[in-house]
Design a protein around this motif. Structure first.
Motif: not given
Length: 455
Positions: A289-317
């Motif tokens: 949504s163009a009006t959203a002020n917060i989004l979430h993206v999940s990503r597994t980072l194997p070299s840090i924690d291969g068991q659980r995905s990181f939940r990234f918070i995306l904001v523009d301010t």
């Protein structure tokens, strides 16, 4: 109908969201009447749930979510979840419109309004409802958790434990009359907890603060440690792996550029980072949504924690940031315009990119701005193919390679800045006989390890 622990409003709403069977607002306590179902919260009086069993809860029921020292009603909770993807001004305007429709009172004449939750409270609530977090600082425990409070009273000596024995002959003889004034003194004596209550403490205990403060010391020790210390690290990792209830891991934050000239904005960043496809920000194909002020993206980072995905918070301010949120900022998308950093903790670009990875994304074939080049290795540059309206999404097969390169740089930067898997270290004195000696970093001693594994 009466609300029991089984039909706790927050638990019922969380279960319905997890099972993809959201509740139905209805204008009657009888949720089985489909003709009374309505999407208008100004008309509805109850929420009808179907999971795990059909039941109905009144919208004015107070919940365990506390805001400004007051419980928030179910209508405000459900409304905040419905408006999870809208920005703050739209959320406030929608709440005002609903309050106007409610007229300030419900059918019984009692006050009936939707309570506005601040940004941090709404973020924490949505994360808990959607299952991204198992705990919330704003949600009180259930009544069934009174046993934990009882243990706390015993440990503090307020109740239970081993009662003190009055000293003196008068107190030792149970049959002798005790002076009233002396009895008052005895009543004020503090009851001591026994060894079991003192060792066991309160359940559950959150040791996430220990991990938070130990990461800095652990990173410094890792750089200067001798290879002979490696077995200690392995032992500590195995101890942490036995912890059945690890502390809550903070979600890393990625800041976007609010500039209108940025190729990646809130409307198209999710499809870019998750699906590896670039779509113009002003295109109808953009998934967010163009009006959203917060989004979430999940990503597994194997070299840090291969068991659980990181939940990234995306904001523009960062206008709603708490001071400690800046410790969680791992990447900043930039167009090279320095006005973007005026509201940041680090307003100077070199200082900013020492603490977080800078990312510049431009068109393939065009030169990277001189300002971006001048910021050095703290900023990584990526170039994508220009958008071709005739080919559309089918021509974006090279975007995936660019996205994977960006994620590799984010993972490398996070690892270098101390984002590691759950390895628990504690601060212990180097000598138990010297209380004034500064603590040093070391593996948990058997006593502390015993406490951690039993919590």
């Amino acid at each position: 109908m009466a609300t029991s622990v089984t039909h706790d409003p927050l638990i019922s709403l969380r279960r319905s969201i997890a099972s993809n069977s959201p509740p139905t607002p209805t204008a009657s306590p009888d949720g089985s009447a489909p003709e009374l179902a309505t999407e208008n919260l100004g008309v509805a009086t109850h929420l009808h749930f179907t999971d795990p069993e059909p039941h109905t809860i009144a919208l004015d029921t107070p919940t365990r979510f506390i805001s400004s020292d007051q419980p928030v009603d179910l209508r405000s909770i459900y409304f905040a979840w419905q408006k999870k993807d809208v920005n703050i001004p739209d959320y406030i305007a929608s709440a005002q419109a609903l309050n106007d429709e409610l007229g300030g009172t419900d059918g019984a004449g009692a006050a009936s309004t939707v309570q506005n939750l601040v940004f941090v409270e709404r973020l924490d609530l949505i994360a808990w409802l959607e299952g991204a977090s198992d705990e919330s600082e704003y949600i009180k425990g259930l009544e069934s958790d009174k046993s934990a409070a009882k243990l706390a009273e015993v440990a503090s000596g307020a109740a239970g434990g081993v009662s003190t024995v009055p000293s003196g002959i008068a107190g030792a003889r149970s049959g002798k009359q005790i002076d009233p004034r002396l009895q008052q003194i005895y009543n004020l004596e503090r009851k001591m907890g026994d060894r079991n209550s003192i060792l066991r403490g309160i359940k559950p205990t959150d040791f996430s603060h220990v991990r938070k403060y130990s990461e800095t010391f652990f990173k410094d020790r890792k750089k200067s440690s001798h290879p002979s210390t490696a077995p200690s690290t392995t032992t500590t990792t195995s101890l942490a792996s036995r912890d059945k209830k690890p502390g809550r891991r903070p979600d890393p934050i990625i800041l976007l550029s609010p500039s209108a000239s940025s190729l990646l904005r809130m409307s198209n960043i999710k499809s870019f980072l998750e699906s590896g496809i670039y779509i113009p920000a002003d295109s109808n194909l953009a998934g967010s949504s163009a009006t959203a002020n917060i989004l979430h993206v999940s990503r597994t980072l194997p070299s840090i924690d291969g068991q659980r995905s990181f939940r990234f918070i995306l904001v523009d301010t960062p206008e709603q940031f708490k001071p400690d949120y800046w410790n969680r900022v791992v990447a900043v998308f930039t167009t090279g315009q320095t006005w973007q950093f005026k509201s940041y903790k680090w307003q100077n670009a070199p200082d900013l990119f020492k603490n977080a990875l800078g990312i510049y994304v431009g068109w393939r074939g065009e030169d990277v701005p001189a300002t971006v080049k001048g910021w050095g290795r703290g900023v990584t540059s990526a170039q994508i193919e220009k958008w071709n309206p005739q080919q559309g999404i089918s021509g974006r097969w090279r975007d995936r390679e660019v996205v994977e390169g960006i994620w590799d740089r984010v993972e490398e930067s996070m690892r270098s800045k101390g984002w590691v898997s759950h390895v628990l270290w504690v601060l212990i004195p180097t000598s138990r006989s010297s209380a004034s000696q500064k603590p040093v970093l070391g593996p948990p001693d058997p006593y502390i390890d015993h406490l951690i594994r039993n919590y």
